[in-house]
Design an enzyme around this catalytic site. Structure first.
Site, PDB file in Angstrom:
ATOM      1  N   GLY A  45       1.022  -1.230  -0.494  1.00  0.00           N
ATOM      2  CA  GLY A  45      -0.131  -0.389  -0.116  1.00  0.00           C
ATOM      3  C   GLY A  45       0.831   0.783   0.333  1.00  0.00           C
ATOM      4  O   GLY A  45       2.241   1.598   0.539  1.00  0.00           O
ATOM      5  N   GLN A  50       3.086  10.000   1.083  1.00  0.00           N
ATOM      6  CA  GLN A  50       4.658   9.360   0.990  1.00  0.00           C
ATOM      7  C   GLN A  50       5.715   9.446  -0.773  1.00  0.00           C
ATOM      8  O   GLN A  50       7.079   8.955  -0.477  1.00  0.00           O
ATOM      9  CB  GLN A  50       4.204   7.803   1.192  1.00  0.00           C
ATOM     10  CG  GLN A  50       3.535   7.786   2.297  1.00  0.00           C
ATOM     11  CD  GLN A  50       3.407   5.576   2.435  1.00  0.00           C
ATOM     12  OE1 GLN A  50       2.283   5.380   2.045  1.00  0.00           O
ATOM     13  NE2 GLN A  50       4.274   5.219   3.509  1.00  0.00           N
ATOM     14  N   CYS A 104       5.724   0.103   6.778  1.00  0.00           N
ATOM     15  CA  CYS A 104       5.029   1.124   6.798  1.00  0.00           C
ATOM     16  C   CYS A 104       6.272   1.575   5.938  1.00  0.00           C
ATOM     17  O   CYS A 104       7.855   2.019   6.417  1.00  0.00           O
ATOM     18  CB  CYS A 104       4.522   2.745   7.161  1.00  0.00           C
ATOM     19  SG  CYS A 104       4.268   4.000   6.619  1.00  0.00           S
ATOM     20  N   LEU A 105       5.841   1.830   4.624  1.00  0.00           N
ATOM     21  CA  LEU A 105       7.414   2.209   3.178  1.00  0.00           C
ATOM     22  C   LEU A 105       8.323   3.393   3.867  1.00  0.00           C
ATOM     23  O   LEU A 105       9.834   3.572   4.138  1.00  0.00           O
ATOM     24  CB  LEU A 105       7.058   2.753   1.789  1.00  0.00           C
ATOM     25  CG  LEU A 105       6.569   0.743   1.582  1.00  0.00           C
ATOM     26  CD1 LEU A 105       6.232   1.258  -0.084  1.00  0.00           C
ATOM     27  CD2 LEU A 105       7.709  -0.111   1.491  1.00  0.00           C
ATOM     28  N   HIS A 146      -4.796   0.882   8.271  1.00  0.00           N
ATOM     29  CA  HIS A 146      -3.944   2.816   7.200  1.00  0.00           C
ATOM     30  C   HIS A 146      -3.166   3.665   6.730  1.00  0.00           C
ATOM     31  O   HIS A 146      -2.380   4.391   6.808  1.00  0.00           O
ATOM     32  CB  HIS A 146      -2.380   1.330   7.145  1.00  0.00           C
ATOM     33  CG  HIS A 146      -1.078   1.639   7.034  1.00  0.00           C
ATOM     34  ND1 HIS A 146      -0.084   1.378   8.078  1.00  0.00           N
ATOM     35  CD2 HIS A 146      -0.123   2.309   6.134  1.00  0.00           C
ATOM     36  CE1 HIS A 146       1.119   1.964   8.016  1.00  0.00           C
ATOM     37  NE2 HIS A 146       1.323   3.012   6.702  1.00  0.00           N
ATOM     38  N   GLU A 147      -4.157   3.622   4.834  1.00  0.00           N
ATOM     39  CA  GLU A 147      -3.767   4.135   4.097  1.00  0.00           C
ATOM     40  C   GLU A 147      -4.539   5.428   4.138  1.00  0.00           C
ATOM     41  O   GLU A 147      -4.378   6.600   4.158  1.00  0.00           O
ATOM     42  CB  GLU A 147      -4.196   3.666   2.787  1.00  0.00           C
ATOM     43  CG  GLU A 147      -2.713   2.405   2.484  1.00  0.00           C
ATOM     44  CD  GLU A 147      -1.229   2.616   3.187  1.00  0.00           C
ATOM     45  OE1 GLU A 147      -0.568   4.071   2.016  1.00  0.00           O
ATOM     46  OE2 GLU A 147      -0.423   1.532   2.572  1.00  0.00           O
ATOM     47  N   HIS A 150      -2.741   7.666   6.402  1.00  0.00           N
ATOM     48  CA  HIS A 150      -1.354   8.438   5.975  1.00  0.00           C
ATOM     49  C   HIS A 150      -2.319   9.698   5.507  1.00  0.00           C
ATOM     50  O   HIS A 150      -1.995  11.127   5.611  1.00  0.00           O
ATOM     51  CB  HIS A 150      -1.236   7.994   5.034  1.00  0.00           C
ATOM     52  CG  HIS A 150       0.328   7.327   5.116  1.00  0.00           C
ATOM     53  ND1 HIS A 150       1.189   8.394   5.693  1.00  0.00           N
ATOM     54  CD2 HIS A 150       0.163   5.520   4.680  1.00  0.00           C
ATOM     55  CE1 HIS A 150       1.958   6.937   5.656  1.00  0.00           C
ATOM     56  NE2 HIS A 150       1.350   5.562   5.391  1.00  0.00           N
TER      57      HIS A 150
HETATM   58 ZN    ZN Z   1       2.274   3.774   5.726  1.00  0.00          ZN
END
Ligand code: ZN
Length: 183
Positions: A45, A50, A104-105, A146-147, A150
């Site tokens: 995701g 990001q 998470c990236l 999660h997204e 963000h």
């Molecule tokens: Zn993330």
């Protein structure tokens, strides 16, 4: 083209995303670049912030072999991947929660157990500008939560336990330092 990932400490990650008014070529190009970026980093995701953008948009691609519950059965067999969710909104959830590991990236090499609703309903607009609804379970529901976080400027670090946050305090500090140095 793969884009650089904004890591923790980059102020863009704390911004609230702005609704997309028109799904045009710019948005389609952004989604395409986000997919290239996410796949290059082996993520499931990615939210626009990001990659340094503030459009209200995220992408998700859960591989079929990860879309499996504790009973070994597919959790979301009828959901076609990948998903591009524009102006997403979580509209409902069941009472059940599930604690599971989350990465998470924007937090490389950091994983934490996070409690999420096991099932959520969401609405969003797809890449053709068509309004859609989705009922998601398990990892897909987790990714959507999660997204969505963000897009509200809420990050993994805000969802982990206090104990965990203290335990990885040094790692987080180093990450912020590296991020600020690179800005
Ligand atoms: Zn993330």
């Amino acid at each position: 083209m793969s884009l650089p990932i904004c890591t923790y400490g980059n102020p863009v990650l704390r911004q609230k995303a702005v609704d997309v008014m028109v799904v045009d070529d710019d948005i389609r190009a952004l989604a395409k670049e986000m997919f290239e970026t996410m796949y290059a980093e082996n993520g499931v995701g990615l939210a626009a912030e990001q990659v340094g953008r503030t459009e209200r948009l995220f992408i998700v691609d859960i591989p079929a072999d990860s879309d499996v519950g504790d009973d070994g059965r597919r959790e979301n067999p009828s959901v076609e991947m990948p998903l591009v969710c524009i102006n997403p909104k979580i509209t409902g959830h069941t009472a059940d929660v599930q604690v599971g590991p989350e990465g998470c990236l924007s937090f490389p090499e950091i994983f934490a157990n996070v409690e999420r609703w096991y099932e959520v309903d969401a609405e969003y607009i797809d890449l053709d500008g068509i309004p859609r609804t989705i009922h998601a379970k398990g990892l897909l529901a987790r990714a959507i939560q999660h997204e969505s976080d963000h897009l509200d400027g809420v990050l993994l670090v805000d969802r982990m336990s206090h104990v965990k946050k203290v335990a990885i305090g040094g790692k987080l500090k180093r990450l912020v330092k590296e991020t600020k140095k690179a800005l």
